[in-house]
Scaffold this motif. Structure first.
Motif, short mmCIF file in Angstrom:
data_model
loop_
_atom_site.label_atom_id
_atom_site.label_comp_id
_atom_site.label_asym_id
_atom_site.label_seq_id
_atom_site.Cartn_x
_atom_site.Cartn_y
_atom_site.Cartn_z
N PRO A 163 0.80 -1.18 0.00
CA PRO A 163 0.00 0.00 0.00
C PRO A 163 0.84 1.23 0.00
CG PRO A 163 0.03 -0.94 2.13
CD PRO A 163 0.91 -1.76 1.29
N ASP A 164 0.60 2.04 -0.94
CA ASP A 164 1.26 3.32 -1.02
C ASP A 164 0.28 4.31 -0.44
OD1 ASP A 164 3.72 4.47 -2.10
OD2 ASP A 164 2.34 5.66 -3.23
N ILE B 165 -0.06 -1.25 6.12
CA ILE B 165 0.90 -1.00 5.05
C ILE B 165 1.35 -2.27 4.35
CG2 ILE B 165 1.74 1.05 6.24
CD1 ILE B 165 4.20 -0.49 7.02
N LEU B 166 0.79 -3.43 4.75
CA LEU B 166 1.19 -4.68 4.12
C LEU B 166 0.31 -5.04 2.93
CD1 LEU B 166 2.06 -6.88 7.23
CD2 LEU B 166 3.60 -5.61 5.74
N ILE C 57 8.32 -7.45 6.45
CA ILE C 57 7.93 -6.11 6.90
C ILE C 57 8.97 -5.09 6.46
CG2 ILE C 57 7.36 -4.72 8.92
CD1 ILE C 57 6.52 -7.24 10.34
N GLN C 58 10.23 -5.46 6.54
CA GLN C 58 11.29 -4.54 6.12
C GLN C 58 11.15 -4.22 4.64
OE1 GLN C 58 15.27 -5.98 6.70
NE2 GLN C 58 16.22 -4.07 6.06
N GLN C 59 10.79 -5.22 3.82
CA GLN C 59 10.61 -4.97 2.39
C GLN C 59 9.48 -3.98 2.15
OE1 GLN C 59 10.01 -8.89 0.80
NE2 GLN C 59 12.19 -9.23 0.43
N ALA C 60 8.38 -4.13 2.90
CA ALA C 60 7.26 -3.19 2.74
C ALA C 60 7.67 -1.79 3.18
CB ALA C 60 6.05 -3.68 3.54
N LEU C 61 8.38 -1.70 4.29
CA LEU C 61 8.79 -0.38 4.78
C LEU C 61 9.81 0.27 3.85
CD1 LEU C 61 9.11 -1.09 8.60
CD2 LEU C 61 7.26 0.07 7.41
N GLU C 62 10.64 -0.54 3.18
CA GLU C 62 11.61 0.04 2.26
C GLU C 62 10.90 0.73 1.09
OE1 GLU C 62 15.44 -1.18 -0.53
OE2 GLU C 62 14.51 -2.67 0.79
#
Length: 578
Positions: free
Chosen positions: A11-12, A195-196, A208-213
């Motif tokens: 999600p952007d 945000i996932l 989760i780190q990939q999504a936050l990046e």
């Protein structure tokens, strides 16, 4: 906001509430449709000052949802005083720097000293308004006062965004950026499901780190000023684009966000960044946008995970391979199995609710060309039917008992049916063409909403596949009806065996060849035989039939492995497993 393009992702900056994934490259606002743009869990919010409001974590700013508009201009003249050489507004805040995004949006930056370094604080709020400035600085000081210096990373950034809560209550949304590992973090507990993008099936925090990046690079794009683009970052970006371009050109199942031709252009632009430098935020904005989409693509395709998606039509979730329902089974039988073909294509471009824009564009353009050709053939067949009915030996209607009524012969009736089918093909084909006029150029988000509106939990996209197959199916029925009308004239109404037998023999050969062609090109025949056996509860008898060489061959996009172990390789496809 500039318009868009690409594949599918987390999600952007907010969109709808469902958990589909859609990414279109070049799109600056939304890739993955998932949830509201700001976190709303009250358990994650903490009141700071009663006179200010409350503070809540978020992961983006609502820049593209602003509704501020100007009043119609009524000033006829505006006189400048002599020697006016400064055009700064006198009400701008002292400690904040006014910045303009490359797209034109206004935002502000504040430098906060931390461990001997200046850490930036950004906001989109209009700080020329003294009341807004007071609220923003109040929240800024409250947040910075809660910072635990021992736990903060060496380099971080803070973003504040004002919103509306209950009546007479102000809400400040915030997030921190960890510049060291390219992620976001918060001072409060935060439910990251927002945000996932619905991809909650993860067994590693790396997901989760990939999504936050992805959101880190979105932050780069939203606030691009005063950023240094290292040579290592440029090499990484060019390397990613180079691999994605080659992968797209050499693999039919590529998960690349962009096409090879587009990436070739992008690489030529990116290589100029080393020459132009930061360019007042333009270069970091470009790098952030491109890295954002590639980061989102890695997240959606489970990059680096055991369940990684290696082909765009590969489903990585259990239970997503649904069996065909009675609706598509029944309708396919009467519509010459055309819905099965379209459903297979739709499932390919919408695997796991992931929309790749350029793959959808290719699919819908192909379907549109097919509809145009079917409408053209339907027009020709309609003309042929009209000419056929004008033949004197066919138009030999006998007056009926009623006033103005006639008894029609079978050839006329079946020709009338062919005309109706032809007109149905033409009308439905034109309606579908008009409805899908701009579909090939839609953003992935709009394509996702369109496909979602037809998707059913049990039937999937079966109804849309049936709709797309109607022009072809109606044309085939029109051709069949016209053929039957011709049979009535050539065989039934003819006198003498020497007039019937030659035509009948040719028809018999033609029908045999037609049936053989249909059986040979029917890819789903084995599946349908299995369906009929299950429906009739017939078990296979005796020894199983040995598969033919063609059935035993394992065909991939670029490779065919025969029983003898020989391999034929398509030189244009090097990744043969996809």
């Amino acid at each position: 906001m500039s318009s868009s393009k690409a594949e599918s992702i987390p999600p952007d900056p907010g969109t709808s509430h469902h958990s589909s994934l859609s990414l279109r490259h070049g799109q600056t606002k939304s890739l993955l449709t998932s949830s509201p743009p700001h976190g709303s869990a009250s358990s994650s919010s903490t009141a700071i000052h009663d006179h200010l409001g409350r503070l809540e974590p978020t992961w983006t700013v609502k820049r593209y949802e602003r509704t501020t508009k100007l009043e119609p201009p009524y000033i006829r003249e505006y006189l400048l005083d002599p020697f006016t050489i400064s055009f700064e507004d006198g009400n701008e805040p002292q400690d904040w720097t006014r910045l303009a995004h490359p797209e034109g949006a206004l935002y502000w930056a504040y430098k906060h000293q931390h461990k001997g370094q200046m850490m930036p604080v950004y906001t989109d709020a209009f700080l020329c308004d003294p009341k807004v400035l007071e609220v923003v600085e109040g929240f800024r000081d409250a947040i910075l006062g809660k910072i635990d210096a021992a736990r903060m990373p060496d380099e971080w950034e803070l973003v504040l965004d004002l919103g509306e809560g209950h009546p007479h209550e102000c809400v400040c949304y915030y997030y921190f950026v960890n510049c060291s590992n390219r992620t976001l973090f918060w001072l409060h507990q935060f439910d990251v499901r927002h945000i996932l993008g619905g991809l909650y099936e993860f067994k590693s925090k790396l997901r989760i780190q990939q999504a936050l990046e992805g959101h880190y690079w979105n932050h780069w794009e939203m606030f691009p000023h005063d950023r240094e683009i290292s040579k290592e970052l440029l090499k990484q970006l060019v390397g990613i684009m180079m691999h994605s371009g080659i992968d797209d050109m050499t693999s039919h199942g590529s998960t690349s966000v962009y096409t090879g031709d587009e990436l070739e252009k992008y690489i030529s632009y990116v290589k100029e960044i080393e020459f132009v430098g930061g360019a007042d935020g333009y270069s970091p904005c470009v790098v952030g946008r491109l890295m954002k989409f590639f980061a989102y693509g890695r997240y959606v395709n489970f990059y680096g995970q055991r369940e990684a998606r290696l082909s765009h039509d590969q489903s990585i979730f259990r239970g997503r391979d649904k069996k065909r329902t009675w609706l598509i089974t029944l309708m396919s039988f009467w519509l010459f199995f055309a819905p099965e073909v379209h459903l297979k294509a739709l499932d390919t471009v919408y695997t796991d609710f992931v929309v790749c824009q350029h793959k959808w564009g290719k699919f819908i353009l192909k379907v549109q060309n097919e509809w145009r050709e079917l409408v053209r053939i339907g027009t020709v067949l309609l003309t042929a039917n009209v000419a056929f009915l004008a033949i004197p030996s066919v138009d030999n209607s006998v007056p009926g008992t009623g006033s103005g009524s006639f008894h029609r012969n079978p050839a006329q009736v079946t020709s009338f049916m062919s005309i109706v089918f032809s007109m149905g093909c033409m009308v439905i084909g034109q309606l579908l063409l008009r409805h899908h006029l701009i579909r090939p150029h839609d953003s992935a988000e709009r394509v996702d909403r369109y496909l979602r509106s037809y998707h059913d939990a049990h039937r999937g996209l079966e109804t849309l596949a049936i709709l797309y197959s109607l022009p072809q199916s109606l044309l085939l029925w029109a051709i069949t009806s016209f053929f039957v009308a011709f049979v009535f004239v050539a065989l039934v109404d003819s006198e003498g065996k020497w007039q019937r037998y030659p035509t009948a023999a040719v028809m018999f050969i033609l029908i045999a060849l037609l049936l053989w062609c249909l059986w040979a090109t029917w890819e789903a025949r084995i599946e349908w035989v299995g369906r009929i056996r299950r429906l009739l509860k017939i078990a296979p008898q005796g020894r199983p039939r040995s598969r033919s060489k063609r059935d035993r061959s394992e065909r991939h996009d670029g490779q065919e492995t025969t029983p003898l172990g020989s391999v034929s390789v398509d030189p244009n496809v090097v990744n043969n497993d996809r």
